[in-house]
Design a protein around this motif. Structure first.
Motif, PDB file in Angstrom:
ATOM      1  N   ASN A  63      41.987  44.184  29.836  1.00 59.20           N
ATOM      2  CA  ASN A  63      42.259  45.604  29.576  1.00 59.20           C
ATOM      3  C   ASN A  63      42.187  46.444  30.853  1.00 59.20           C
ATOM      4  O   ASN A  63      41.546  47.493  30.890  1.00 59.20           O
ATOM      5  CB  ASN A  63      41.290  46.155  28.521  1.00 59.20           C
ATOM      6  CG  ASN A  63      41.394  45.380  27.227  1.00 59.20           C
ATOM      7  OD1 ASN A  63      42.489  45.069  26.766  1.00 59.20           O
ATOM      8  ND2 ASN A  63      40.251  45.064  26.638  1.00 59.20           N
ATOM      9  N   SER A  64      42.793  45.933  31.899  1.00 54.52           N
ATOM     10  CA  SER A  64      42.873  46.603  33.209  1.00 54.52           C
ATOM     11  C   SER A  64      41.538  46.724  33.933  1.00 54.52           C
ATOM     12  O   SER A  64      41.441  47.426  34.936  1.00 54.52           O
ATOM     13  CB  SER A  64      43.509  47.990  33.087  1.00 54.52           C
ATOM     14  OG  SER A  64      44.798  47.888  32.531  1.00 54.52           O
ATOM     15  N   LYS A  65      40.507  46.066  33.450  1.00 58.31           N
ATOM     16  CA  LYS A  65      39.204  46.107  34.110  1.00 58.31           C
ATOM     17  C   LYS A  65      38.913  44.743  34.730  1.00 58.31           C
ATOM     18  O   LYS A  65      39.051  43.713  34.066  1.00 58.31           O
ATOM     19  CB  LYS A  65      38.111  46.479  33.104  1.00 58.31           C
ATOM     20  CG  LYS A  65      36.723  46.515  33.715  1.00 58.31           C
ATOM     21  CD  LYS A  65      35.715  47.120  32.773  1.00 58.31           C
ATOM     22  CE  LYS A  65      34.293  47.076  33.277  1.00 58.31           C
ATOM     23  NZ  LYS A  65      34.054  47.346  34.659  1.00 58.31           N
ATOM     24  N   ALA A  66      38.501  44.748  35.995  1.00 61.02           N
ATOM     25  CA  ALA A  66      38.136  43.505  36.680  1.00 61.02           C
ATOM     26  C   ALA A  66      36.875  42.925  36.045  1.00 61.02           C
ATOM     27  O   ALA A  66      35.864  43.616  35.930  1.00 61.02           O
ATOM     28  CB  ALA A  66      37.900  43.771  38.156  1.00 61.02           C
ATOM     29  N   VAL A  67      36.957  41.655  35.606  1.00 62.49           N
ATOM     30  CA  VAL A  67      35.826  41.056  34.894  1.00 62.49           C
ATOM     31  C   VAL A  67      35.370  39.723  35.477  1.00 62.49           C
ATOM     32  O   VAL A  67      34.295  39.232  35.131  1.00 62.49           O
ATOM     33  CB  VAL A  67      36.139  40.879  33.394  1.00 62.49           C
ATOM     34  CG1 VAL A  67      36.333  42.234  32.716  1.00 62.49           C
ATOM     35  CG2 VAL A  67      37.360  39.995  33.184  1.00 62.49           C
ATOM     36  N   ALA A  68      36.181  39.124  36.370  1.00 65.14           N
ATOM     37  CA  ALA A  68      35.809  37.819  36.922  1.00 65.14           C
ATOM     38  C   ALA A  68      36.516  37.625  38.257  1.00 65.14           C
ATOM     39  O   ALA A  68      37.570  38.217  38.510  1.00 65.14           O
ATOM     40  CB  ALA A  68      36.182  36.699  35.952  1.00 65.14           C
ATOM     41  N   CYS A  69      35.922  36.767  39.088  1.00 60.57           N
ATOM     42  CA  CYS A  69      36.523  36.515  40.394  1.00 60.57           C
ATOM     43  C   CYS A  69      36.095  35.150  40.927  1.00 60.57           C
ATOM     44  O   CYS A  69      35.168  34.523  40.425  1.00 60.57           O
ATOM     45  CB  CYS A  69      36.142  37.599  41.397  1.00 60.57           C
ATOM     46  SG  CYS A  69      34.369  37.691  41.769  1.00 60.57           S
ATOM     47  N   GLY A  70      36.792  34.752  41.961  1.00 61.25           N
ATOM     48  CA  GLY A  70      36.474  33.548  42.703  1.00 61.25           C
ATOM     49  C   GLY A  70      37.268  33.569  43.994  1.00 61.25           C
ATOM     50  O   GLY A  70      38.246  34.310  44.108  1.00 61.25           O
ATOM     51  N   ALA A  71      36.847  32.773  44.962  1.00 57.64           N
ATOM     52  CA  ALA A  71      37.515  32.780  46.255  1.00 57.64           C
ATOM     53  C   ALA A  71      37.417  31.407  46.901  1.00 57.64           C
ATOM     54  O   ALA A  71      36.595  30.570  46.505  1.00 57.64           O
ATOM     55  CB  ALA A  71      36.871  33.831  47.155  1.00 57.64           C
ATOM     56  N   ILE A  72      38.267  31.200  47.884  1.00 59.68           N
ATOM     57  CA  ILE A  72      38.178  30.018  48.733  1.00 59.68           C
ATOM     58  C   ILE A  72      38.273  30.467  50.181  1.00 59.68           C
ATOM     59  O   ILE A  72      38.923  31.464  50.497  1.00 59.68           O
ATOM     60  CB  ILE A  72      39.273  28.967  48.429  1.00 59.68           C
ATOM     61  CG1 ILE A  72      40.661  29.607  48.386  1.00 59.68           C
ATOM     62  CG2 ILE A  72      38.942  28.207  47.148  1.00 59.68           C
ATOM     63  CD1 ILE A  72      41.817  28.613  48.174  1.00 59.68           C
ATOM     64  N   LYS A  73      37.572  29.731  51.043  1.00 59.01           N
ATOM     65  CA  LYS A  73      37.690  29.996  52.469  1.00 59.01           C
ATOM     66  C   LYS A  73      37.727  28.670  53.216  1.00 59.01           C
ATOM     67  O   LYS A  73      37.188  27.654  52.750  1.00 59.01           O
ATOM     68  CB  LYS A  73      36.585  30.906  52.973  1.00 59.01           C
ATOM     69  CG  LYS A  73      35.246  30.259  53.200  1.00 59.01           C
ATOM     70  CD  LYS A  73      34.300  31.262  53.837  1.00 59.01           C
ATOM     71  CE  LYS A  73      33.157  30.554  54.510  1.00 59.01           C
ATOM     72  NZ  LYS A  73      32.223  31.436  55.168  1.00 59.01           N
ATOM     73  N   LYS A  74      38.375  28.683  54.368  1.00 56.08           N
ATOM     74  CA  LYS A  74      38.534  27.469  55.160  1.00 56.08           C
ATOM     75  C   LYS A  74      37.179  26.926  55.584  1.00 56.08           C
ATOM     76  O   LYS A  74      36.330  27.664  56.079  1.00 56.08           O
ATOM     77  CB  LYS A  74      39.386  27.775  56.396  1.00 56.08           C
ATOM     78  CG  LYS A  74      39.628  26.562  57.249  1.00 56.08           C
ATOM     79  CD  LYS A  74      40.509  26.891  58.445  1.00 56.08           C
ATOM     80  CE  LYS A  74      40.689  25.651  59.308  1.00 56.08           C
ATOM     81  NZ  LYS A  74      41.571  25.916  60.443  1.00 56.08           N
TER      82      LYS A  74
END
Length: 146
Positions: free
Chosen positions: A51-62
């Motif tokens: 519903n247009s709200k940020a609720v989860a995340c994840g990332a990768i880096k070298k």
């Protein structure tokens, strides 16, 4: 889901929530771990929305020429149990493959039972602690060949 980078304001807000939770669960080890969770070198971020709200995340880096390290996986409390973390992890794997990486590695805390379950069910394999996590009894590390 949105592919972005660490400058995304929604990602930054989710990281504040993540770090607040980790400060509690990590206890006295939090100061050691926080030094490895800076976002200034992260160029590959996924943010999930409801519903247009940020609720989860994840990332990768070298990590090295063939390896990306999974960082900053988080799902807000109200959005847990919906498979968002698995979807983010799958998208991070796809992204790493697209940019020619062949392996993902990650570290999580032994107290992070939900995270350990996620990585196990998504076919990550337990490996010896690497790099800065060698000898850390409160860390557990995983890898997945892509």
């Amino acid at each position: 889901m949105l592919r972005t980078d660490a400058n995304n304001p929604d990602f930054k807000e989710l990281i504040i929530l993540l770090d607040a939770g980790l400060a509690i669960s990590d206890g006295e080890d939090h100061q050691f771990y926080i030094q490895f969770n800076k976002t200034d070198e992260i160029r590959y971020v996924i943010v999930a929305y409801e519903n247009s709200k940020a609720v989860a995340c994840g990332a990768i880096k070298k990590y090295d020429e063939n390896t990306m390290e999974v960082k900053r996986m988080f799902t807000s409390i109200k959005s847990r149990g919906k498979g968002l973390a698995s979807m983010i992890l799958a998208e991070l794997q796809n992204w790493a493959k697209e940019i020619n990486y062949t392996r993902l590695i990650l570290e999580t805390g032994i107290r992070q039972k939900e995270a350990i379950s996620l990585y196990t069910k998504t076919n990550f394999i337990l490996i010896p602690n690497y790099g800065q996590y060698e000898g850390m009894e409160t860390s557990i590390c995983f890898e997945k060949k892509l």
